[in-house]
Motif scaffolding. Structure first.
Motif, PDB file in Angstrom:
ATOM      1  N   ASP A  31       3.358   8.922 -17.588  1.00 23.50           N
ATOM      2  CA  ASP A  31       3.128   7.689 -18.324  1.00 23.50           C
ATOM      3  C   ASP A  31       2.644   6.680 -17.285  1.00 23.50           C
ATOM      4  N   GLU A  32       1.331   6.609 -17.102  1.00 21.32           N
ATOM      5  CA  GLU A  32       0.770   5.829 -16.014  1.00 21.32           C
ATOM      6  C   GLU A  32       1.105   4.342 -16.119  1.00 21.32           C
ATOM      7  N   GLU A  33       1.114   3.818 -17.329  1.00 16.64           N
ATOM      8  CA  GLU A  33       1.434   2.407 -17.494  1.00 16.64           C
ATOM      9  C   GLU A  33       2.854   2.103 -17.035  1.00 16.64           C
ATOM     10  N   GLU A  34       3.783   2.958 -17.436  1.00 17.69           N
ATOM     11  CA  GLU A  34       5.176   2.739 -17.059  1.00 17.69           C
ATOM     12  C   GLU A  34       5.368   2.925 -15.559  1.00 17.69           C
ATOM     13  N   GLU A  35       4.712   3.943 -14.986  1.00 20.76           N
ATOM     14  CA  GLU A  35       4.814   4.161 -13.545  1.00 20.76           C
ATOM     15  C   GLU A  35       4.239   2.974 -12.781  1.00 20.76           C
ATOM     16  N   ALA A  36       3.114   2.449 -13.269  1.00 21.15           N
ATOM     17  CA  ALA A  36       2.508   1.300 -12.613  1.00 21.15           C
ATOM     18  C   ALA A  36       3.445   0.101 -12.648  1.00 21.15           C
ATOM     19  N   GLU A  37       4.061  -0.132 -13.815  1.00 23.80           N
ATOM     20  CA  GLU A  37       4.985  -1.268 -13.931  1.00 23.80           C
ATOM     21  C   GLU A  37       6.210  -1.082 -13.043  1.00 23.80           C
ATOM     22  N   THR A  38       6.671   0.161 -12.912  1.00 19.53           N
ATOM     23  CA  THR A  38       7.800   0.438 -12.023  1.00 19.53           C
ATOM     24  C   THR A  38       7.431   0.124 -10.585  1.00 19.53           C
ATOM     25  N   CYS A  39       6.224   0.518 -10.165  1.00 23.21           N
ATOM     26  CA  CYS A  39       5.753   0.211  -8.816  1.00 23.21           C
ATOM     27  C   CYS A  39       5.702  -1.296  -8.594  1.00 23.21           C
ATOM     28  N   ILE A  40       5.189  -2.014  -9.579  1.00 19.14           N
ATOM     29  CA  ILE A  40       5.072  -3.473  -9.454  1.00 19.14           C
ATOM     30  C   ILE A  40       6.448  -4.123  -9.344  1.00 19.14           C
TER      31      ILE A  40
ATOM     32  N   LEU B 102      -2.362  14.513  -6.602  1.00 17.35           N
ATOM     33  CA  LEU B 102      -2.424  15.616  -5.642  1.00 17.35           C
ATOM     34  C   LEU B 102      -1.161  16.462  -5.579  1.00 17.35           C
ATOM     35  N   LEU B 103       0.005  15.839  -5.647  1.00 14.43           N
ATOM     36  CA  LEU B 103       1.241  16.600  -5.460  1.00 14.43           C
ATOM     37  C   LEU B 103       1.735  17.239  -6.752  1.00 14.43           C
ATOM     38  N   VAL B 104       1.859  16.455  -7.805  1.00 13.36           N
ATOM     39  CA  VAL B 104       2.339  17.012  -9.079  1.00 13.36           C
ATOM     40  C   VAL B 104       1.474  16.517 -10.240  1.00 13.36           C
ATOM     41  N   PRO B 105       0.184  16.845 -10.222  1.00 12.36           N
ATOM     42  CA  PRO B 105      -0.688  16.370 -11.304  1.00 12.36           C
ATOM     43  C   PRO B 105      -0.336  16.962 -12.662  1.00 12.36           C
ATOM     44  N   GLU B 106       0.367  18.101 -12.652  1.00 19.75           N
ATOM     45  CA  GLU B 106       0.716  18.768 -13.914  1.00 19.75           C
ATOM     46  C   GLU B 106       1.874  18.093 -14.633  1.00 19.75           C
TER      47      GLU B 106
ATOM     48  N   ALA C   3       0.825  -1.213   0.000  1.00 17.34           N
ATOM     49  CA  ALA C   3       0.000   0.000   0.000  1.00 17.34           C
ATOM     50  C   ALA C   3       0.857   1.261   0.000  1.00 17.34           C
ATOM     51  N   SER C   4       1.984   1.227   0.696  1.00 15.43           N
ATOM     52  CA  SER C   4       2.851   2.414   0.749  1.00 15.43           C
ATOM     53  C   SER C   4       3.297   2.830  -0.645  1.00 15.43           C
ATOM     54  N   VAL C   5       3.648   1.860  -1.463  1.00 18.87           N
ATOM     55  CA  VAL C   5       4.109   2.158  -2.825  1.00 18.87           C
ATOM     56  C   VAL C   5       2.955   2.651  -3.698  1.00 18.87           C
ATOM     57  N   ILE C   6       1.839   1.934  -3.669  1.00 19.28           N
ATOM     58  CA  ILE C   6       0.721   2.269  -4.553  1.00 19.28           C
ATOM     59  C   ILE C   6       0.062   3.582  -4.158  1.00 19.28           C
ATOM     60  N   ILE C   7      -0.205   3.763  -2.860  1.00 14.33           N
ATOM     61  CA  ILE C   7      -0.836   5.008  -2.415  1.00 14.33           C
ATOM     62  C   ILE C   7       0.102   6.188  -2.644  1.00 14.33           C
ATOM     63  N   GLY C   8       1.398   5.964  -2.434  1.00 14.97           N
ATOM     64  CA  GLY C   8       2.364   7.033  -2.715  1.00 14.97           C
ATOM     65  C   GLY C   8       2.326   7.471  -4.166  1.00 14.97           C
ATOM     66  N   PHE C   9       2.214   6.499  -5.066  1.00 14.79           N
ATOM     67  CA  PHE C   9       2.101   6.805  -6.497  1.00 14.79           C
ATOM     68  C   PHE C   9       0.832   7.604  -6.780  1.00 14.79           C
ATOM     69  N   LEU C  10      -0.306   7.173  -6.237  1.00 14.24           N
ATOM     70  CA  LEU C  10      -1.574   7.844  -6.503  1.00 14.24           C
ATOM     71  C   LEU C  10      -1.594   9.271  -5.946  1.00 14.24           C
ATOM     72  N   ILE C  11      -1.066   9.449  -4.746  1.00 14.38           N
ATOM     73  CA  ILE C  11      -1.037  10.792  -4.155  1.00 14.38           C
ATOM     74  C   ILE C  11      -0.158  11.720  -4.978  1.00 14.38           C
TER      75      ILE C  11
END
Length: 220
Positions: free
Chosen positions: A201-210, A193-197, A181-189
């Protein structure tokens, strides 16, 4: 304007139980406006004059129904949100938790994609929850009891299954949940919320988290 999905959810908020008084049209407009402004600015920075202007009512109308801005937050937004916070957070999440997966990383991939879409559709409500839950014990307890316990119970079952399959190291299931959860929630926040601008590349970020999670949890 809120996204259509949020409008639909607000309509659910207005379907109060029979023993509670129904809202007037003006109260409904105030609720819509309060949710938008609380989400955009937070409770502290929001003003009743802004809420009244967005709702298309006189500021005095708000005070006829709610004595203070705090009363508006506590009497409308938070109690109704607390009443439906579990189905809101768990919306469209159950299929992910109940599906069968052959690998833990497949579960993580489905989980991240699901919560990315959820956050994209319901960001104003998520902002209000994140801003206000730390300061309202009743809402904290509601969140823990009806959301966290439900989610944790289901995710722990998934983790135990993959530990029995020899795919995850034998840490306590609660520890695996916390690390994941720490990794996934950190990514989502960070994403919303922090740098939405930022260019994401959500797919690549997701794969990096995994990959990061699996590097620490995989048995080989």
């Amino acid at each position: 304007m809120l996204p259509e999905s949020n409008e639909d959810w607000i309509e659910q908020l207005l379907k109060l139980s029979d023993e509670e008084p129904k809202m007037t049209e003006k109260q409904t407009k105030i609720l819509h406006a309060a949710i938008e402004i609380f989400a955009e600015k937070g409770y502290a920075a929001a003003s009743t004059s802004e809420i009244a202007q967005k709702a298309g009512v006189a500021e005095g109308t708000i005070f006829r129904h709610y004595k203070t801005k705090k009363d508006l937050l506590l009497s409308i937004v938070l109690p109704i949100m607390a009443k439906l916070v579990a189905p809101f957070v768990l919306r469209n999440f159950t299929p992910v938790l109940e599906a069968k997966y052959t690998r833990y990383e497949d579960f993580l991939r489905s989980l991240i994609r699901n919560r990315l879409e959820f956050a994209r559709q319901h960001l104003p409500m998520i902002k209000i929850l994140m801003q206000e839950i730390p300061f309202h014990p009743d809402l904290q307890e509601q969140f823990k009891t009806e959301v966290m316990n439900e989610v944790l119970t289901r995710i722990k079952k998934v983790i135990v299954f993959f530990q029995q399959e020899g795919q995850i190291i034998p840490l306590p299931a609660a520890t695996v949940v916390r690390l994941t959860a720490s990794v996934i929630i950190g990514f989502l926040i960070t994403r919303f919320l922090l740098v939405p601008e930022q260019e994401w590349d959500e797919e690549e970020e997701a794969e990096t988290c995994i990959r990061f999670i699996m590097h620490g949890l995989a048995t080989r």
